[in-house]
Design a protein around this motif. Structure first.
Motif, PDB file in Angstrom:
ATOM      1  N   ASP A  10       0.835  -1.191   0.000  1.00 19.75           N
ATOM      2  CA  ASP A  10       0.000   0.000   0.000  1.00 19.75           C
ATOM      3  C   ASP A  10       0.876   1.249   0.000  1.00 19.75           C
ATOM      4  O   ASP A  10       1.874   1.330   0.714  1.00 19.75           O
ATOM      5  N   ALA A  11       0.488   2.234  -0.798  1.00 21.67           N
ATOM      6  CA  ALA A  11       1.291   3.456  -0.964  1.00 21.67           C
ATOM      7  C   ALA A  11       1.539   4.181   0.355  1.00 21.67           C
ATOM      8  O   ALA A  11       2.626   4.733   0.563  1.00 21.67           O
ATOM      9  N   ARG A  48      -3.271  -5.327  -1.742  1.00 19.16           N
ATOM     10  CA  ARG A  48      -2.309  -4.270  -1.402  1.00 19.16           C
ATOM     11  C   ARG A  48      -1.687  -4.445  -0.016  1.00 19.16           C
ATOM     12  O   ARG A  48      -0.579  -3.982   0.227  1.00 19.16           O
TER      13      ARG A  48
END
Length: 136
Positions: A10-11, A48
């Motif tokens: 996940d960003a 993610r």
């Protein structure tokens, strides 16, 4: 600690001073929050965050049942003695009261005869130690 921190893609968790992919509770909470408040799909979030859908659903159920404490990792397997029940412990105490100096191996044999239950000598010794602690 998250044993699968490297799977979190996940960003928000990449190059962040706040989000730490090694913090298992934070990862699980953020994963659940994204689905609940941002309406993201479970499939996308699970991918993610590096978990399977069943893992997501388990975290969700644990959180709904126990709150944040449900996101903490728990020890697997038995959480205490499962062979030395209250009935067996009462038998042990009665046997020791009847026969002074009865050792753990003797108790193992009597438990096997009376209950048909195979217990290890150390299991009986631990049960006796716990019982002694409770009486203090």
């Amino acid at each position: 600690m998250n044993p699968h921190a490297q799977d979190v893609q996940d960003a928000a968790f990449i190059d962040s001073d706040f989000f730490d992919p090694r913090d298992l509770v934070q990862v699980r909470y953020e994963m659940l929050r994204r689905v609940r408040t941002e309406g993201q799909t479970i499939v996308d979030i699970a991918t993610r965050f590096g978990v399977s859908r069943p893992t997501f659903y388990k975290a969700q159920a644990d959180f709904e049942r126990e709150g944040l404490a449900g996101l903490l990792p728990v020890k697997r397997g038995p959480h205490g003695p499962h062979k030395i029940t209250d009935e067996v412990m009462a038998f042990i105490e009665a046997a020791r009261a009847q026969e002074e100096g009865l050792d753990a191996q003797g108790l193992v044999e009597r438990i096997a005869q009376h209950f048909g239950l195979a217990v290890h000598r150390r299991t009986v010794e631990r049960a006796l130690a716990r019982s002694k602690k409770k009486r203090r």
